[in-house]
Structures are given as C-alpha cells and as structure tokens.
Scaffold this active site. Structure first.
Site, PDB file in Angstrom:
ATOM      1  N   CYS A 435       0.812  -1.216   0.000  1.00 45.45           N
ATOM      2  CA  CYS A 435       0.000   0.000   0.000  1.00 45.45           C
ATOM      3  C   CYS A 435       0.844   1.265   0.000  1.00 45.45           C
ATOM      4  CB  CYS A 435      -0.963  -0.002   1.182  1.00 45.45           C
ATOM      5  SG  CYS A 435      -0.152  -0.061   2.798  1.00 45.45           S
ATOM      6  N   HIS A 479      -2.506   0.628   6.936  1.00 45.40           N
ATOM      7  CA  HIS A 479      -2.755   0.946   5.530  1.00 45.40           C
ATOM      8  C   HIS A 479      -2.355   2.390   5.264  1.00 45.40           C
ATOM      9  CE1 HIS A 479      -4.451   0.103   1.662  1.00 45.40           C
ATOM     10  NE2 HIS A 479      -5.343   1.082   1.732  1.00 45.40           N
ATOM     11  N   ASP A 495      -7.855   5.726  -2.898  1.00 43.72           N
ATOM     12  CA  ASP A 495      -7.042   4.598  -2.444  1.00 43.72           C
ATOM     13  C   ASP A 495      -6.511   3.854  -3.673  1.00 43.72           C
ATOM     14  OD1 ASP A 495      -5.795   2.529  -1.223  1.00 43.72           O
ATOM     15  OD2 ASP A 495      -7.475   1.952   0.052  1.00 43.72           O
TER      16      ASP A 495
END
Length: 689
Positions: A435, A479, A495
């Site tokens: 991520c 994250h 995202d």
C-alpha cells in the site's frame, strides 16, 4: 514506660531469623520481576548485590554497612538514574526511584521494623505494575504479589509463622475477608485521575505506525497480528469500503521518505521535542469545527492499544469530547500525552460527502501539499506533464493513473527493493508493491501534475466480533492511502491499492494476500482454526475486562450508582455501605455462634439425641453418663408402653453408631419419624388420674 511496651519494642527490633529474610527476598524478586522489562538492568544487579551482602551478614562473614558505604551506594544509584533517564518527571524514573529505595533497604535489613517497612514498600511497588499494564495477566500477577506480601508479613510474627503453608493460608484468609470491602469501595469510592496520566519516558520505542513512511514500512507491520484498535458503534456500522481509520497525514517528501516535520500540526513538533503538550500541535480552524448537530454521522468508542505516540485513529471528520483529545487541521485526532497504555475515547464522525468544503486552500496549504524535491524521479514528472499537456483535469489524471495501476501492477507483501528514484522504479520497472508504494507514487505523480495531494496513514478494515459487537483492528490492517484536493469538494480520499486489489479493502489483508499472509511467522497459528477461535475468545475477554474494570471511570460509576440507588445522595450511599457491613457482622456472629457449639455430631448421634429430647419432654430424662442400654431399660420400667419402641431405637442406634451400619441408620431415622412419646404417654396418665 510500661514493661509491656518495652517488651514489644525489643521484640520489634529483634534480629530477623533466616525464614523471615527468605520470605522478604522472595517477595522482592516477585515484585521486581515484571518491572525489569522497562527498568534498567543495572538495577537487577544492584538488588542481587544487596541481597548477597545481607545473606553474608547473616552467615557472619560480613558486617552491616556503615554510614560511608550507605552514602556511596545511594550516590551510585542516583548517578545511575541520572544517566539512564533524561526526564525526571515521568513514570519510569519515579518507579525506578521507588525500586532503588526498595533495593537499598536490604543493606540495612536488621530488625522486624525494617522488615515491615520493606514489605510496605513492596505493596506500593506491586501497585505500580498497573501503571504500565492493566491486562488480565498483569492483574492476576498483581494479586499473586499481594498474596505473597501478606504471607511475608504473617511470616514475621514468629512461633512457626514462617512455614509456607501457615503463612500462605493466613494470607488467603485475610485477603478473602477483604474482598467484599474491596468490591464495595471499587463501586462507591470517588474515581480519581489515574496515575498513568503522568507522562512516561519518551525515549521508549513506539509500536505500530510511525511518524514517517518509506517503502517497506507497512509491509513490516503486516507481519504482526497484535490488536491495535477495538471499536464499538452506537448505531450503524460503516460498510467495509468506508472503514478508513486515519491517524497521520504526511505532506513532506524528501525523495524517499514521507513525513510531517515542519507543519506545526503536531507530528513533527512532537517528534522533535517529545513534550506532548497540547500547545505543541495546532488545532483545527473554527470552520473545521462547524459540524452539524444532526445528519448522517457515526458515533463510536475506540479502545486503542499503547503506541507511545500521541496520535489517535478515527474516521474522517472526527470530533471527540473525551478529555485530552483534540482535533487537528489535518482532520486527525491527537492526545495530550503519548498513549502509554490502553486508551478509550468517544468519537463522532461525519461522512465527507455531507460536509463539502467550498473555500480554497490558503497559499501556505497549497505550497505544503504541492511540495516535491527539486530533482529526482524524472519519468513520473514527465508522465504527469504529458497528462497536463493533453488538457486533462485533476479527476481525469487521477483516473488515468488508477487505470495504470489496475492494468499493470501487482499487489504483494514482498515487494522488490527500490533505489534512489523509488517512484520511477516502482511505476516503470518493478510494478510490484504494497500500500505505501501505491500511495507514495500516486501522491508524487498528482503533485507533479499540479494537484494538491497528501499521504494518509492509519488502518483499514477490521474483523467484526459478533458476540461482543465490536470491530477488532489488528496491526496487519495498517494501511496508507491518498487524498487530493478538488475545488468545491475539498479533500477527497483516493485509495490506489483498491485499483489493484479491491479485495484488500472489501475483505481485508488475509483475503488479498492469502498465500503471502504471515509467511514469516515462526508458528503458522493463523492457519489453525481452533487457535484462531481461541485467540478471538481471549480478545473478547480482554475487551470485556477493559470495558468493565479498567475503564470504570466517574461517568460509569455515576451510571451504576444511579441504576442501583435511583438517586445518588449521601443517605443512600450510607445505606449502600451500611447494609453489607451489617450483613457481614450478622454472618460473623452466626459463625461464632455455630463454632462455639463444638464440632458437628455424627448423624446417628444427632438422631439419638433427638430421641432423648422427646423422652425428656415426656417426663423421662436421660441422666448424665447413663448408657443407652440402661436408659432403655429404665424407660421400660417407668413407662412400660414405650419400652418396646425405646428398645428398638436403642438397638438401631448402637448398630449405626458402633457398627457403622448405613441400614441401621436408615432404620433409626424411620423409627424416630413415628415416635412421639408425649402422645402415647398421655392416655396412661389419664387412667392413673
């Protein structure tokens, strides 16, 4: 001065026997043992040296240290504390000072007075265990320490009291008697501010998300399944794609690492000064606090594990009325001190789409969210300029970049290492990442295209625990995602990871990286269903423990007392305290009355005693020392009609009492059930009259 006082005084100052010393040293080791995880190791060496010296004194090989040696030991201890801790007004140096006093007391441990003082200090040191940890194992260990300290106190009384069985038995009896008082005081005593509100040593390493991010940081967190947050909702639960628990915002990029060193929002100033004071970070402007009183929002309580950092985690647009919690201009929450133990705070959050920001960014905000190094990553800059030359808007550039991720990139927990131009290497060479790789490259490229952007770090997702109705967020749920500024909409979450692995957002990391998940674990316990269920059950127990005991604050206490009393008043509180005390005194008096009657008789003897009482009411009392057979023959002479029954009862009693016959005992019980001599004796008395 009376002779009795002189005798007690001399006894108090008599030399300690070997058993008393051993009890004291065992208690000291038990109390100090859990503290060595955060206290300096030289303190363990000091305690060992002090105990060794005292044992040598007992054996006659050394003498009690003089004043000069004591002053030298105290000076060395103070120098050691000064070199170990930079700040004195913190929990760890204060506990260390108490432990040093506790340790140095051994070199002058001579009389019972010294022993009692040392054991009183042990109670205080055992209580400081809960300053650092309030978990169930620590609570059980603290109770064990209290039992041992009380047993050591009992062992100082002499006359065989130091025997382990006797000392521990007396300790357990005393503490069992104190449990009702403890429970009553826990409920009714005013809740004071916790000791752990005092700052801890800031040099201690933090756990979880850091105040900066570089490639590989979050993939390391994916190896830990320790709990990070527990979140209970008062109302609806947000869907998985909305469960973004934001904690930090990174805006400064040095070519490899994202951080927030110069914003004044709290992260950088806290990292530099470690002061943790509220004035060290900026509050959100008034416009950010103008939140609607009604409308779509989430209400929830977060229980956050210790991170030794001041940032908290919540959904976007958070507002908290918990004491010590403040919102920042970057839409995050900060606590007034580093979170050194579990912390519970209440939050309300509004969905961003219901609170669009219309005013533009200020020039300072614009510069901060467009900052890039003067050189580096030329391919990413060129790609962004090409999109601008094509006349794309911010939304179109974002869509093009997300489409590139979706078509050409792989989500992995084991990304290849990156060199100096980390963004270029990731976007145009390796194309494998976690991520932080996607968020970092996305924000860099959007800034290169002139779009204000920033990296947000926190947790995403969580496991819903149905039995206790809370969301369990673990460290591997850490994250990183991005936010871009769009005119008329304000900050919009994007995202990039969702473009590559949407199952990561929807189902969690375990589903998205099934083959790579927790591969480095020494024991793959997460693959054993039974162990997974057991660990979840244990987490539920911990959650209930914290909710019921640890977080029993003033508000919860007032709520409980209101439910019990209806109205909290001094009179009703006195009744609440007085009724259990009266019941306890009555139970004590009943116990004393029953115990004064001597030991309980066997069942056969109790039945025969009932026979004798009935005969006494009929006018034929058994004489003291009269044998059962003699008494039966006398009944036969004085009241002939009762003679056969008396003979049968006596024979049954003798077989039950002396022959240990269960059948005879049942026969005796059956005979007595129908034997009422007063009813049978009255007709004979009437005929005589």
């Amino acid at each position: 001065m009376s002779p009795a006082f002189d005798h007690g005084h001399s006894q108090l100052n008599s030399l300690l026997p070997r058993e008393s010393l051993l009890w004291i040293f065992a208690v000291q080791l038990a109390v100090l043992l859990p503290h060595f995880s955060h206290l300096p190791l030289w303190l363990l060496g000091a305690w060992t040296a002090a105990v060794y010296w005292r044992l040598e004194v007992f054996r006659g090989r050394r003498e009690i240290p003089g004043r000069l040696v004591k002053m030298l030991a105290v000076s060395l201890a103070i120098v050691g504390l000064a070199l170990t801790y930079r700040r004195w007004f913190a929990l760890e140096p204060m506990v260390a000072l108490l432990a040093v006093s506790f340790t140095l007391k051994n070199i002058e441990l001579v009389s019972r007075r010294d022993a009692l003082l040392s054991l009183m200090l042990a109670y205080f040191l055992a209580a400081t265990l809960f300053v650092f940890e309030q978990t169930i194992p620590f609570a059980l260990y603290g109770m064990l320490c209290v039992v041992l300290i009380t047993a050591a106190l009992a062992a100082q009384q002499g006359r065989g009291s130091a025997r382990p069985g006797r000392a521990l038995g007396l300790s357990l009896k005393l503490l069992a008697q104190a449990v009702p008082v403890m429970l009553i005081l826990f409920v009714v005593m005013p809740r004071l501010g916790p000791l752990w509100a005092v700052p801890q040593n800031s040099a201690k390493a933090s756990t979880g998300i850091s105040d900066s991010m570089s490639p590989g940081d979050f993939s390391e967190l994916s190896k830990s399944d320790k709990p990070a947050l527990r979140i209970a909702f008062d109302g609806p639960l947000p869907p998985p794609e909305q469960r973004y628990w934001r904690g930090l915002v990174y805006t400064h990029f040095d070519g490899r690492r994202w951080s927030e060193p110069d914003s004044g929002q709290g992260y950088g100033s806290w990292r530099r000064g470690r002061s943790g004071r509220p004035q060290d970070y900026g509050d959100a402007p008034e416009s950010e606090h103008t939140l609607p009183a009604v409308g779509p929002r989430y209400r929830y309580q977060v229980i956050q594990e210790a991170s030794h950092t001041p940032w908290l985690f919540a959904l976007a647009r958070p507002h908290s009325e918990t004491k010590g919690v403040r919102a920042t201009a970057d839409d995050t929450l900060l606590y007034r001190l580093p979170v050194s133990t579990r912390l519970a705070y209440d939050v309300r959050s509004w969905p961003r789409e219901s609170l669009a920001r219309s005013e533009p960014l200020s020039s300072a905000e614009l510069r901060r969210h467009l900052q890039l190094p003067s050189s580096g990553n030329p391919q990413a800059r060129s790609w962004a300029r090409a999109r601008l030359d094509e006349g794309m808007s911010a939304e179109q550039i974002s869509a093009a970049l997300l489409d590139l991720y979706h078509r050409s990139f792989t989500y992995t927990l084991r990304p290849p290492p990156l060199g100096g131009d980390s963004v270029d290497e990731f976007l145009f060479a390796t194309r494998e990442g976690f991520c932080e790789h996607f968020a970092s490259s996305y924000v860099f490229t959007m800034r290169a295209a002139g779009v204000p952007a920033r990296v947000v770090a926190g947790y995403q997702g969580g496991e819903w625990v149905e039995q206790q109705e809370y969301l369990l967020v673990r460290q591997y749920d850490a994250h990183a995602w991005a936010e871009i500024w769009l005119p008329g909409r304000g900050w919009v979450r994007v995202d990039p990871t969702a473009a590559v692995a949407p199952e990561r957002i929807r189902d969690g990391l375990r589903s998205a990286a099934a083959e790579e998940f927790m591969q480095d674990a020494l024991l793959p316990l997460h693959k054993i269903a039974f162990v997974t269920r057991l660990r979840l059950q244990w987490d539920m127990v911990n959650y209930r423990w914290y909710q019921t005991v640890v977080s029993f604050d003033r508000e919860r206490q007032q709520g409980l007392l209101t439910r019990l009393l209806g109205e909290v008043s001094p009179m009703r509180l006195a009744l609440l305290l007085g009724i259990p005390v009266v019941l306890a005194l009555l139970a004590l008096l009943l116990w004393l009355h029953l115990s004064s009657r001597g030991p309980a008789l066997p069942a056969a003897s109790r039945l025969y005693l009932r026979f004798c009482q009935r005969m006494a009411r009929a006018g034929v009392a058994r004489n003291p020392g009269e044998a059962p057979g003699d008494f039966a023959r006398r009944i036969e002479r004085e009241v002939p009609r009762l003679g056969p029954m008396a003979r049968q009862i006596t024979l049954a009693y003798e077989r039950a009492a002396y022959g240990d016959s269960a059948a005879a005992e049942r026969q005796l019980r059956r005979l007595l059930r129908g034997f009422w001599p007063m009813r049978r004796a009255r007709p004979a008395v009437a005929q005589t009259v």
